[in-house]
Design an enzyme around this catalytic site. Structure first.
Site, PDB file in Angstrom:
ATOM      1  N   GLN A   1       0.861  -1.189   0.000  1.00  0.00           N
ATOM      2  CA  GLN A   1       0.000   0.000   0.000  1.00  0.00           C
ATOM      3  C   GLN A   1       0.890   1.229   0.000  1.00  0.00           C
ATOM      4  O   GLN A   1       1.856   1.286   0.748  1.00  0.00           O
ATOM      5  CB  GLN A   1      -0.864  -0.032   1.269  1.00  0.00           C
ATOM      6  CG  GLN A   1      -1.190   1.306   1.899  1.00  0.00           C
ATOM      7  CD  GLN A   1      -2.193   2.109   1.089  1.00  0.00           C
ATOM      8  OE1 GLN A   1      -3.023   1.536   0.395  1.00  0.00           O
ATOM      9  NE2 GLN A   1      -2.102   3.413   1.160  1.00  0.00           N
ATOM     10  N   THR A   2       0.587   2.204  -0.830  1.00  0.00           N
ATOM     11  CA  THR A   2       1.346   3.440  -0.744  1.00  0.00           C
ATOM     12  C   THR A   2       0.550   4.635  -1.241  1.00  0.00           C
ATOM     13  O   THR A   2      -0.319   4.493  -2.083  1.00  0.00           O
ATOM     14  CB  THR A   2       2.680   3.345  -1.531  1.00  0.00           C
ATOM     15  OG1 THR A   2       3.387   4.572  -1.392  1.00  0.00           O
ATOM     16  CG2 THR A   2       2.448   3.067  -3.004  1.00  0.00           C
TER      17      THR A   2
ATOM     18  N   HIS B   1      10.746   5.271  -2.796  1.00  0.00           N
ATOM     19  CA  HIS B   1      12.173   5.534  -2.676  1.00  0.00           C
ATOM     20  C   HIS B   1      12.875   4.194  -2.433  1.00  0.00           C
ATOM     21  O   HIS B   1      12.237   3.161  -2.309  1.00  0.00           O
ATOM     22  CB  HIS B   1      12.434   6.528  -1.542  1.00  0.00           C
ATOM     23  CG  HIS B   1      11.803   7.872  -1.792  1.00  0.00           C
ATOM     24  ND1 HIS B   1      12.179   8.679  -2.837  1.00  0.00           N
ATOM     25  CD2 HIS B   1      10.796   8.523  -1.156  1.00  0.00           C
ATOM     26  CE1 HIS B   1      11.441   9.784  -2.826  1.00  0.00           C
ATOM     27  NE2 HIS B   1      10.589   9.713  -1.817  1.00  0.00           N
TER      28      HIS B   1
ATOM     29  N   GLY C   1       4.578  -1.170   7.384  1.00  0.00           N
ATOM     30  CA  GLY C   1       5.798  -0.493   7.848  1.00  0.00           C
ATOM     31  C   GLY C   1       5.522   0.323   9.089  1.00  0.00           C
ATOM     32  O   GLY C   1       4.533   0.095   9.793  1.00  0.00           O
TER      33      GLY C   1
ATOM     34  N   ASP D   1       4.282   3.440  11.166  1.00  0.00           N
ATOM     35  CA  ASP D   1       3.245   4.467  11.068  1.00  0.00           C
ATOM     36  C   ASP D   1       2.385   4.321   9.808  1.00  0.00           C
ATOM     37  O   ASP D   1       2.102   5.288   9.115  1.00  0.00           O
ATOM     38  CB  ASP D   1       3.880   5.871  11.122  1.00  0.00           C
ATOM     39  CG  ASP D   1       2.847   6.946  11.495  1.00  0.00           C
ATOM     40  OD1 ASP D   1       1.832   6.588  12.120  1.00  0.00           O
ATOM     41  OD2 ASP D   1       3.068   8.121  11.164  1.00  0.00           O
ATOM     42  N   HIS D   2       1.979   3.097   9.525  1.00  0.00           N
ATOM     43  CA  HIS D   2       1.149   2.813   8.351  1.00  0.00           C
ATOM     44  C   HIS D   2      -0.152   3.632   8.423  1.00  0.00           C
ATOM     45  O   HIS D   2      -0.844   3.608   9.431  1.00  0.00           O
ATOM     46  CB  HIS D   2       0.824   1.313   8.305  1.00  0.00           C
ATOM     47  CG  HIS D   2       0.055   0.894   7.079  1.00  0.00           C
ATOM     48  ND1 HIS D   2       0.637   0.231   6.034  1.00  0.00           N
ATOM     49  CD2 HIS D   2      -1.243   1.062   6.741  1.00  0.00           C
ATOM     50  CE1 HIS D   2      -0.269   0.005   5.098  1.00  0.00           C
ATOM     51  NE2 HIS D   2      -1.418   0.503   5.497  1.00  0.00           N
ATOM     52  N   ALA D   3      -0.462   4.329   7.326  1.00  0.00           N
ATOM     53  CA  ALA D   3      -1.703   5.118   7.210  1.00  0.00           C
ATOM     54  C   ALA D   3      -1.822   6.216   8.274  1.00  0.00           C
ATOM     55  O   ALA D   3      -2.907   6.707   8.547  1.00  0.00           O
ATOM     56  CB  ALA D   3      -2.945   4.232   7.237  1.00  0.00           C
TER      57      ALA D   3
END
Ligand SMILES: [Zn+2]
Length: 388
Positions: free
Chosen positions: A192-193, A198, A286, A288-290
């Protein structure tokens, strides 16, 4: 293939032979105009991305989800999927068991069998779902700004929203499931992004890909904050990256039509459940997702998975630490795998990267692939010019 959430992949598209009738009928029904977030939700309900939901939540669903993170039937669900209206519209709807849902131009998208019209407590929703009642939080601000009544009931989609972008990348859960089967992938990790990819994200994706068959890069293209980089520019950057640095036969790019809520931990659960519906067996979670601002602890979105039984979510979260290039290690690493201190790490904040790109300055190649940096730079320049 992993089972959809609740066991059945929902399909709420009108059948071809019913469409003309429904569209005609919609013309005579009371019309409720949806905003872009409602339209995202509607499309995801229709496509089965939100299985087992068949419509917007009723009062019972809403209460159970806000308070218990489960639907009344016991199925895990973390985010209220609601349709808010003002008092006048609510009063009209109460007299009319079926309504038409349209976009802002009156284009009919769906009909809805209204089961429930109810009031709700916005502060309570904010506190439970967003863990804050601060109106500066973008998700909370949205809830505070919406109507005082919620309307629940099943929907039938007559026409898909009129998308003009990413047409080749708008795959429904049925489409991604079919594609995974054709590729012979049994295990698929979702990424999800809402940001450019990067080197750090590339590293996480490739670490995950080492242990599964395929990778679904699933960028969110629904409503985001105005200071997030636009979906158009991001898509260009993903395509460039994929072409140069990813194995064609192990990666798929498709867009995720959801709107961001910035609900951190609860949204991580939502993202996982929905990706299961798309056929993914794993999802990268990862730090602090969302999340947004400083509303959530760094690992809150990982910890919340412990509040569910392993089999009720079924999809496997893969937790990652923050990654970076380490000059001492001579490769990409994370706090988990690198013994060196921060001086050896190539790290830039999101704000710093934006600043560099805006000034036409290339970030270090250990941080951003130069091809990606060029796409972002060009895109940001064009956007800035068009706003002049
Ligand atoms: Zn190191």
């Amino acid at each position: 293939m992993i089972k959809p959430h609740g066991g059945v992949l929902i399909n709420r598209y009108a059948k071809d032979n019913e469409k003309a009738n429904l569209e005609q009928k919609a013309g005579s029904l009371l019309k409720v105009v949806l905003d872009d977030k409602n339209i995202s939700d509607l499309e995801m309900i229709a496509s089965g991305a939100m299985s087992p939901l068949t419509g917007f939540m009723t009062g019972d669903d809403y209460k159970s989800v806000v308070e218990e993170m489960h639907l009344p039937n016991g199925i895990a669900w973390s985010i209220p999927i609601t349709l808010a209206v003002n008092k006048e519209t609510a009063a009209s709807i109460e007299k009319s068991p079926e309504v038409a849902l349209t976009d802002e131009n009156g284009y009919p998208l769906a009909t809805m069998q209204v089961k429930d019209v109810f009031t709700y407590n916005k502060e309570k929703e904010a506190e439970k779902v967003f863990r804050t009642t601060d109106k500066e939080h973008p998700g909370v601000a949205y809830v505070y700004g919406q109507g005082e009544y919620l309307v629940g009931g099943s929907i039938t989609m007559i026409n898909r929203p009129r998308h003009t972008d990413f047409l080749d990348f708008r795959l429904d859960p049925a489409d991604t499931r079919k594609a995974f089967a054709e590729k012979g992938w049994d295990t698929i990790v979702a990424f999800q992004t809402r940001n450019p990819i990067h080197r750090a994200h590339e590293y996480l994706q490739k670490c995950a890909l080492e242990i599964v068959d395929g990778l679904l890069i699933h960028p969110l293209v629904g409503r985001t904050k105005s200071d997030d980089i636009s979906a158009e520019v991001r898509m260009q950057s993903y395509l460039t990256l994929l072409e140069k640095y990813y194995p064609n036969d192990r990666v798929m790019l498709s867009v995720f039509p959801a709107a961001m809520r910035y609900a951190g931990p609860r949204e991580a659960i939502f993202h996982a459940i929905v990706r299961k519906n798309y056929g993914c067996t794993h999802i990268i979670i990862g730090r602090d997702h969302a999340g947004v601002g400083k509303y959530y602890g760094t690992y809150d979105a990982q910890h919340i998975f412990r509040e569910f039984n392993r089999d009720e979510l079924d999809i496997t979260p893969l937790y990652f630490e923050h990654a970076f290039f380490c000059k001492e290690c001579g490769n990409m690493a994370s706090a988990k795998t690198c013994p060196h201190d921060a001086n050896a790490h190539v790290f830039l904040s999101g704000t710093k990267v934006r600043e560099m790109l805006t000034h036409g300055e290339l970030p270090p190649k250990e941080f951003t692939r130069p091809e990606v940096a060029h796409v972002l730079m060009e895109g940001m320049k064009e956007e800035a010019d068009s706003q002049k």
